[in-house]
Design a protein around this motif. Structure first.
Motif, PDB file in Angstrom:
ATOM      1  N   VAL A  12       0.836  -1.203   0.000  1.00 41.83           N
ATOM      2  CA  VAL A  12       0.000   0.000   0.000  1.00 41.83           C
ATOM      3  C   VAL A  12       0.873   1.256   0.000  1.00 41.83           C
ATOM      4  O   VAL A  12       0.634   2.203  -0.756  1.00 41.83           O
ATOM      5  N   LEU A  13       1.890   1.282   0.839  1.00 44.49           N
ATOM      6  CA  LEU A  13       2.769   2.448   0.896  1.00 44.49           C
ATOM      7  C   LEU A  13       3.477   2.689  -0.440  1.00 44.49           C
ATOM      8  O   LEU A  13       3.625   3.840  -0.871  1.00 44.49           O
ATOM      9  N   ALA A  14       3.899   1.632  -1.091  1.00 39.80           N
ATOM     10  CA  ALA A  14       4.554   1.791  -2.401  1.00 39.80           C
ATOM     11  C   ALA A  14       3.593   2.413  -3.412  1.00 39.80           C
ATOM     12  O   ALA A  14       3.982   3.308  -4.171  1.00 39.80           O
ATOM     13  N   GLN A  15       2.352   1.960  -3.412  1.00 41.14           N
ATOM     14  CA  GLN A  15       1.361   2.522  -4.331  1.00 41.14           C
ATOM     15  C   GLN A  15       1.080   3.992  -4.013  1.00 41.14           C
ATOM     16  O   GLN A  15       0.999   4.829  -4.914  1.00 41.14           O
ATOM     17  N   LEU A  16       0.917   4.294  -2.728  1.00 39.06           N
ATOM     18  CA  LEU A  16       0.634   5.673  -2.327  1.00 39.06           C
ATOM     19  C   LEU A  16       1.781   6.608  -2.704  1.00 39.06           C
ATOM     20  O   LEU A  16       1.559   7.696  -3.255  1.00 39.06           O
ATOM     21  N   ARG A  17       2.987   6.196  -2.413  1.00 35.63           N
ATOM     22  CA  ARG A  17       4.147   7.043  -2.707  1.00 35.63           C
ATOM     23  C   ARG A  17       4.303   7.267  -4.209  1.00 35.63           C
ATOM     24  O   ARG A  17       4.679   8.359  -4.651  1.00 35.63           O
ATOM     25  N   ALA A  18       4.017   6.254  -5.000  1.00 38.28           N
ATOM     26  CA  ALA A  18       4.096   6.408  -6.456  1.00 38.28           C
ATOM     27  C   ALA A  18       3.064   7.421  -6.938  1.00 38.28           C
ATOM     28  O   ALA A  18       3.370   8.276  -7.784  1.00 38.28           O
ATOM     29  N   GLN A  19       1.862   7.362  -6.407  1.00 40.64           N
ATOM     30  CA  GLN A  19       0.834   8.320  -6.814  1.00 40.64           C
ATOM     31  C   GLN A  19       1.163   9.728  -6.333  1.00 40.64           C
ATOM     32  O   GLN A  19       0.955  10.705  -7.055  1.00 40.64           O
ATOM     33  N   MET A  20       1.673   9.838  -5.106  1.00 38.67           N
ATOM     34  CA  MET A  20       2.001  11.155  -4.558  1.00 38.67           C
ATOM     35  C   MET A  20       3.101  11.852  -5.353  1.00 38.67           C
ATOM     36  O   MET A  20       3.210  13.074  -5.311  1.00 38.67           O
ATOM     37  N   ALA A  21       3.880  11.102  -6.076  1.00 41.03           N
ATOM     38  CA  ALA A  21       4.944  11.682  -6.900  1.00 41.03           C
ATOM     39  C   ALA A  21       4.421  12.216  -8.233  1.00 41.03           C
ATOM     40  O   ALA A  21       5.136  12.938  -8.931  1.00 41.03           O
ATOM     41  N   LEU A  22       3.200  11.871  -8.587  1.00 36.49           N
ATOM     42  CA  LEU A  22       2.606  12.334  -9.842  1.00 36.49           C
ATOM     43  C   LEU A  22       2.057  13.745  -9.680  1.00 36.49           C
ATOM     44  O   LEU A  22       1.544  14.103  -8.619  1.00 36.49           O
ATOM     45  N   PRO A  23       2.139  14.566 -10.729  1.00 41.26           N
ATOM     46  CA  PRO A  23       1.743  15.967 -10.604  1.00 41.26           C
ATOM     47  C   PRO A  23       0.262  16.203 -10.308  1.00 41.26           C
ATOM     48  O   PRO A  23      -0.079  17.213  -9.701  1.00 41.26           O
ATOM     49  N   ASP A  24      -0.619  15.310 -10.685  1.00 45.18           N
ATOM     50  CA  ASP A  24      -2.048  15.532 -10.475  1.00 45.18           C
ATOM     51  C   ASP A  24      -2.555  15.039  -9.126  1.00 45.18           C
ATOM     52  O   ASP A  24      -3.724  15.210  -8.802  1.00 45.18           O
ATOM     53  N   TYR A  25      -1.684  14.411  -8.329  1.00 49.60           N
ATOM     54  CA  TYR A  25      -2.106  13.836  -7.058  1.00 49.60           C
ATOM     55  C   TYR A  25      -1.615  14.665  -5.870  1.00 49.60           C
ATOM     56  O   TYR A  25      -0.574  15.315  -5.941  1.00 49.60           O
ATOM     57  N   ALA A  26      -2.369  14.625  -4.807  1.00 54.79           N
ATOM     58  CA  ALA A  26      -1.983  15.304  -3.569  1.00 54.79           C
ATOM     59  C   ALA A  26      -0.639  14.760  -3.089  1.00 54.79           C
ATOM     60  O   ALA A  26      -0.457  13.551  -3.010  1.00 54.79           O
ATOM     61  N   SER A  27       0.262  15.660  -2.778  1.00 54.41           N
ATOM     62  CA  SER A  27       1.593  15.232  -2.333  1.00 54.41           C
ATOM     63  C   SER A  27       1.833  15.533  -0.857  1.00 54.41           C
ATOM     64  O   SER A  27       2.816  15.073  -0.288  1.00 54.41           O
ATOM     65  N   GLN A  28       0.928  16.308  -0.246  1.00 59.13           N
ATOM     66  CA  GLN A  28       1.078  16.642   1.164  1.00 59.13           C
ATOM     67  C   GLN A  28      -0.255  16.468   1.890  1.00 59.13           C
ATOM     68  O   GLN A  28      -0.816  17.421   2.421  1.00 59.13           O
ATOM     69  N   PRO A  29      -0.742  15.242   1.949  1.00 58.00           N
ATOM     70  CA  PRO A  29      -2.034  15.002   2.589  1.00 58.00           C
ATOM     71  C   PRO A  29      -1.947  15.133   4.109  1.00 58.00           C
ATOM     72  O   PRO A  29      -0.904  14.864   4.706  1.00 58.00           O
ATOM     73  N   THR A  30      -3.056  15.536   4.705  1.00 59.34           N
ATOM     74  CA  THR A  30      -3.117  15.640   6.161  1.00 59.34           C
ATOM     75  C   THR A  30      -4.177  14.718   6.763  1.00 59.34           C
ATOM     76  O   THR A  30      -4.191  14.506   7.971  1.00 59.34           O
ATOM     77  N   LEU A  31      -5.058  14.179   5.939  1.00 55.01           N
ATOM     78  CA  LEU A  31      -6.130  13.304   6.411  1.00 55.01           C
ATOM     79  C   LEU A  31      -6.059  11.975   5.673  1.00 55.01           C
ATOM     80  O   LEU A  31      -5.852  11.951   4.458  1.00 55.01           O
ATOM     81  N   ALA A  32      -6.218  10.871   6.400  1.00 51.80           N
ATOM     82  CA  ALA A  32      -6.194   9.543   5.782  1.00 51.80           C
ATOM     83  C   ALA A  32      -7.374   8.720   6.264  1.00 51.80           C
ATOM     84  O   ALA A  32      -7.792   8.829   7.417  1.00 51.80           O
ATOM     85  N   LEU A  33      -7.898   7.915   5.361  1.00 50.16           N
ATOM     86  CA  LEU A  33      -8.915   6.929   5.683  1.00 50.16           C
ATOM     87  C   LEU A  33      -8.274   5.558   5.570  1.00 50.16           C
ATOM     88  O   LEU A  33      -7.672   5.240   4.547  1.00 50.16           O
ATOM     89  N   LEU A  34      -8.396   4.763   6.607  1.00 52.05           N
ATOM     90  CA  LEU A  34      -7.809   3.433   6.659  1.00 52.05           C
ATOM     91  C   LEU A  34      -8.921   2.414   6.870  1.00 52.05           C
ATOM     92  O   LEU A  34      -9.678   2.509   7.832  1.00 52.05           O
ATOM     93  N   TYR A  35      -9.014   1.479   5.953  1.00 53.29           N
ATOM     94  CA  TYR A  35      -9.995   0.404   6.061  1.00 53.29           C
ATOM     95  C   TYR A  35      -9.250  -0.926   6.099  1.00 53.29           C
ATOM     96  O   TYR A  35      -8.365  -1.156   5.283  1.00 53.29           O
ATOM     97  N   ILE A  36      -9.611  -1.773   7.058  1.00 58.19           N
ATOM     98  CA  ILE A  36      -9.006  -3.095   7.145  1.00 58.19           C
ATOM     99  C   ILE A  36     -10.112  -4.138   7.268  1.00 58.19           C
ATOM    100  O   ILE A  36     -11.193  -3.855   7.791  1.00 58.19           O
ATOM    101  N   THR A  37      -9.829  -5.335   6.784  1.00 61.27           N
ATOM    102  CA  THR A  37     -10.794  -6.410   6.961  1.00 61.27           C
ATOM    103  C   THR A  37     -10.623  -7.006   8.358  1.00 61.27           C
ATOM    104  O   THR A  37      -9.606  -6.790   9.029  1.00 61.27           O
ATOM    105  N   ASP A  38     -11.619  -7.759   8.773  1.00 66.74           N
ATOM    106  CA  ASP A  38     -11.621  -8.321  10.117  1.00 66.74           C
ATOM    107  C   ASP A  38     -10.436  -9.251  10.391  1.00 66.74           C
ATOM    108  O   ASP A  38     -10.056  -9.456  11.541  1.00 66.74           O
ATOM    109  N   HIS A  39      -9.818  -9.763   9.369  1.00 63.84           N
ATOM    110  CA  HIS A  39      -8.634 -10.612   9.557  1.00 63.84           C
ATOM    111  C   HIS A  39      -7.486  -9.844  10.215  1.00 63.84           C
ATOM    112  O   HIS A  39      -6.680 -10.420  10.934  1.00 63.84           O
TER     113      HIS A  39
END
Length: 105
Positions: free
Chosen positions: A21-48
């Motif tokens: 997940v972190l690798a995907q997020l960091r790759a997107q954050m490096a793109l010019p159209d994506y937020a690069s300095q987010p302050t709010l995150a939503l985290l969803y996990i399955t019951d496992h």
């Protein structure tokens, strides 16, 4: 407003899913159209991953220090872009650069 980076992954061990997940997020954050300095995150996990929820949050918070506010939930499944995770360990994260006065956790 820039696009919100988001990522999802499944793996029997949560540290590996978090790394994916972190690798995907960091790759997107490096793109010019994506937020690069987010302050709010939503985290969803399955019951496992529910027994490891605090560890997952602490790990992701440490890896994403710009994010000051976290919210999320645990459920039996996660639906994301063209994928559904049910009855398997998975997590998803979306990062947002919404001004702090525009939301309340």
């Amino acid at each position: 407003m820039r696009l919100f980076p988001y990522a999802h992954a499944t793996h029997p061990q949560w540290p590996m899913a978090a790394a994916l997940v972190l690798a995907q997020l960091r790759a997107q954050m490096a793109l010019p159209d994506y937020a690069s300095q987010p302050t709010l995150a939503l985290l969803y996990i399955t019951d496992h991953y529910a027994p490891h929820a605090q560890d997952i949050l602490e790990h992701l918070s440490g890896e994403l220090p710009l994010v000051t506010d976290w919210s999320g939930t645990v459920g039996v499944g996660i639906a994301s872009n063209n994928v559904e995770y049910f009855d398997e360990p998975a997590l998803a994260v979306m990062l947002m650069d919404i001004p702090g006065d525009q939301y309340r956790v």
